[in-house]
Structure formats: C-alpha cells, structure tokens
Design a protein around this motif. Structure first.
Motif, mmCIF file in Angstrom:
data_model
loop_
_atom_site.group_PDB
_atom_site.id
_atom_site.type_symbol
_atom_site.label_atom_id
_atom_site.label_comp_id
_atom_site.label_asym_id
_atom_site.label_seq_id
_atom_site.Cartn_x
_atom_site.Cartn_y
_atom_site.Cartn_z
ATOM 1 N N ALA A 41 0.681 -1.179 -0.075
ATOM 2 C CA ALA A 41 0.170 -0.009 -0.124
ATOM 3 C C ALA A 41 0.768 1.100 0.123
ATOM 4 O O ALA A 41 0.650 2.278 -0.522
ATOM 5 C CB ALA A 41 -0.919 0.010 1.266
ATOM 6 N N GLN A 44 2.471 1.488 -3.079
ATOM 7 C CA GLN A 44 1.664 2.077 -4.501
ATOM 8 C C GLN A 44 1.304 3.577 -4.181
ATOM 9 O O GLN A 44 1.006 4.215 -5.339
ATOM 10 C CB GLN A 44 0.433 1.238 -4.312
ATOM 11 N N GLY A 45 1.128 3.933 -3.049
ATOM 12 C CA GLY A 45 0.922 5.427 -2.754
ATOM 13 C C GLY A 45 2.038 6.312 -3.345
ATOM 14 O O GLY A 45 1.722 7.214 -3.954
ATOM 15 N N ASN A 49 1.958 9.049 -6.352
ATOM 16 C CA ASN A 49 2.099 10.317 -5.917
ATOM 17 C C ASN A 49 3.553 10.957 -6.185
ATOM 18 O O ASN A 49 3.653 12.196 -6.702
ATOM 19 C CB ASN A 49 1.839 10.468 -4.502
ATOM 20 N N LEU A 101 -1.772 2.678 8.343
ATOM 21 C CA LEU A 101 -1.687 3.772 7.186
ATOM 22 C C LEU A 101 -2.283 5.149 7.789
ATOM 23 O O LEU A 101 -1.570 6.177 7.747
ATOM 24 C CB LEU A 101 -2.546 3.308 5.883
ATOM 25 N N LYS A 105 -0.051 8.505 8.970
ATOM 26 C CA LYS A 105 -0.388 9.984 8.058
ATOM 27 C C LYS A 105 0.186 10.921 8.867
ATOM 28 O O LYS A 105 0.687 11.989 8.750
ATOM 29 C CB LYS A 105 -1.682 9.966 7.918
#
Length: 105
Positions: A41, A44-45, A49, A101, A105
């Motif tokens: 994850a 992939q982020g 981005n 996740l 943040k």
C-alpha cells in the motif's frame, strides 16, 4: 427419490465445509502477510504520488517486496489467495493495515 435427494444434500454439505484453497507450501504467517500488504500500500501510494522518487532510487515496488521478505511472486500470490478465501480474516487484516496507514499519516 428420497435417497437421491439425501445423497445430493450430503454431497453439498461435505463439499461446502472444506476450505477450497489449501494452505500454501511456503506459508506466511498472518503478521508477515499484513506487513507485506502494508508495504504494498505504501509503495503504491508512492508510485502514484511521487513516481520520480522511486525511479531516482531505482526501486521497483514488486522486486522490493520480494527481496525484503525473501519470497517470490508465486509465494505471495498463493498466500494472498489463501488468506482471501477467508473473507472475515482478510477483511480484518485490511482493517489493521488501514489503521497503520492512518497512524502513519
């Protein structure tokens, strides 16, 4: 007729009670699989981005995961399929990944 109906019902019950996906030969425990899902994850982020950062550092997300956990693609896919067969467990694993996740943040 009753015997045939009984036989069909017994076959259905027996066939539905077994786990359709056998445990993989190179089994990854739940914690390791969760860590892999988390890393996937994050990567992939990052690739969505800031793909230039991954390119700059010469990081291929798939290869990175395989090297980090010392697995191959077949092992990952077999274990992912095994865990996905148990929807409740898989959903719970994803929930914990999402919590991690959010905390990151």
């Amino acid at each position: 007729m009753k015997k045939v109906l009984f036989f069909v019902i017994v076959i259905l019950v027996v066939s539905c009670s077994k786990n359709p996906i056998p445990k993989p030969e190179n089994f990854l425990d739940e914690e390791t699989m969760e860590n892999i899902m988390y890393d996937v994850a994050v990567l992939q982020g990052a690739s969505a981005n800031a793909p230039e950062q991954l390119i700059e550092k010469n990081i291929n997300p798939k290869d990175y995961i395989y090297k980090k956990y010392k697995i191959d693609s077949a092992t990952f896919h077999q274990n992912n399929r095994y865990y996905a067969a148990n929807v409740r467990k898989y959903k719970h694993m994803y929930k914990r990944v999402l919590e991690r996740l959010q905390n990151q943040k």
